[in-house]
Design an enzyme around this catalytic site. Sequence first.
Site, PDB file in Angstrom:
ATOM      1  N   HIS A  70       1.070  -1.152  -0.280  1.00 29.38           N
ATOM      2  CA  HIS A  70       0.122  -0.101   0.505  1.00 29.38           C
ATOM      3  C   HIS A  70       0.844   1.282   0.070  1.00 29.38           C
ATOM      4  O   HIS A  70       0.191   2.275  -0.584  1.00 29.38           O
ATOM      5  CB  HIS A  70      -0.648   0.085   0.794  1.00 29.38           C
ATOM      6  N   ASP A 100      -0.094  -7.444   1.279  1.00 24.24           N
ATOM      7  CA  ASP A 100       0.494  -5.996   1.122  1.00 24.24           C
ATOM      8  C   ASP A 100       2.321  -6.289   1.569  1.00 24.24           C
ATOM      9  O   ASP A 100       2.338  -5.100   2.487  1.00 24.24           O
ATOM     10  CB  ASP A 100      -0.455  -5.638   2.594  1.00 24.24           C
ATOM     11  N   SER A 176       4.532   2.235   8.318  1.00 27.24           N
ATOM     12  CA  SER A 176       4.007   1.004   7.140  1.00 27.24           C
ATOM     13  C   SER A 176       5.460   0.949   6.264  1.00 27.24           C
ATOM     14  O   SER A 176       6.139   1.385   5.841  1.00 27.24           O
ATOM     15  CB  SER A 176       3.173   1.560   6.423  1.00 27.24           C
TER      16      SER A 176
END
Length: 324
Positions: A70, A100, A176
Amino acid sequence: MVGKLTHPASAVGIDDSALLDAYSEAVSGAVERSRRAVAHIEVQDGTGSGGGSGSGFFISPDGCLVTNSHVVHGARRIRVLLADGRKQEADLVGDDPHTDLAVLRVSAEDIAFLDFGDSAGLRLGQIAIAIGSPMGFQQTVTAGIVSGLDRSLRAASGRLIDNIIQTDAALNPGNSGGPLVDARGRVIGVNTAIIRPAQGICFAIASNTARWVAGWLIKDGRIRRSSLGLSGHTVPLLRKAVVTYRLPNATGLMVDGIETGSAAERAGMETGDIIVRFDGAPVTGGDAIQAMLTAERIDVPAPISFLRNLDLLTRTVSPRESRR
């Protein structure tokens, strides 16, 4: 006569400060071994109107690094800022939204990289350290413990990611894709999400999953999976059908749509059918059958059982390779 009570720590000559010092040394040592392999990622999206950023970490000396899908999905341009201040253009090696995870590559020498640990050996309560580079050179470190194992998390693609690690090591915005490491500086997970309404609940993709996905992305640029070519939703099974056919599951997957020329169409399935078994295993819903549709099943015939009205039918289906 009542004896004098003794604190367990003082009984063995250990005080709280010594324990805290040992914990601090473990965390700082792991960070020192890991931080040079953590990078900041800047992204320009495909429209050219905006972008984003995240973290990543190198897994090989030839410039391969892992991050979240993402963070880089749909990117037009990707730049990586290394911990030593170098800024490099990066190529997208492979992207798998279903887990992901993504792999990038930069052309640079003298790159520090991290080794994957074995997430199957994780224990509740062990130290977990999240490292990120959300603001370029300003790396962040948070430490906590592994607070949950074998969790599931739904990816942006809608597919369920299994073997998720839950930790209370707080994640900052931009973290992230950064590594979750153990006290030895080995990667035990890839930080991927935080549950915002909750306090101190963060998630990471297990290192064993990340190692497997990264390997295939480097080799093929994508993860191969099989597909039946249908859509559906989970429904409860009629009690009469469960009893009559001695089904072990109380729910199944009702078929909502079938793609033209798909494996499901060639097997004679129709909308309204309720799938209850695939290759001998119960099908309780979409997540259950997705987990079974691996690359090894591509073009391999297997029995599929479904309810049509109150009749239990079994056909042979040969899943095709998914292009999504």
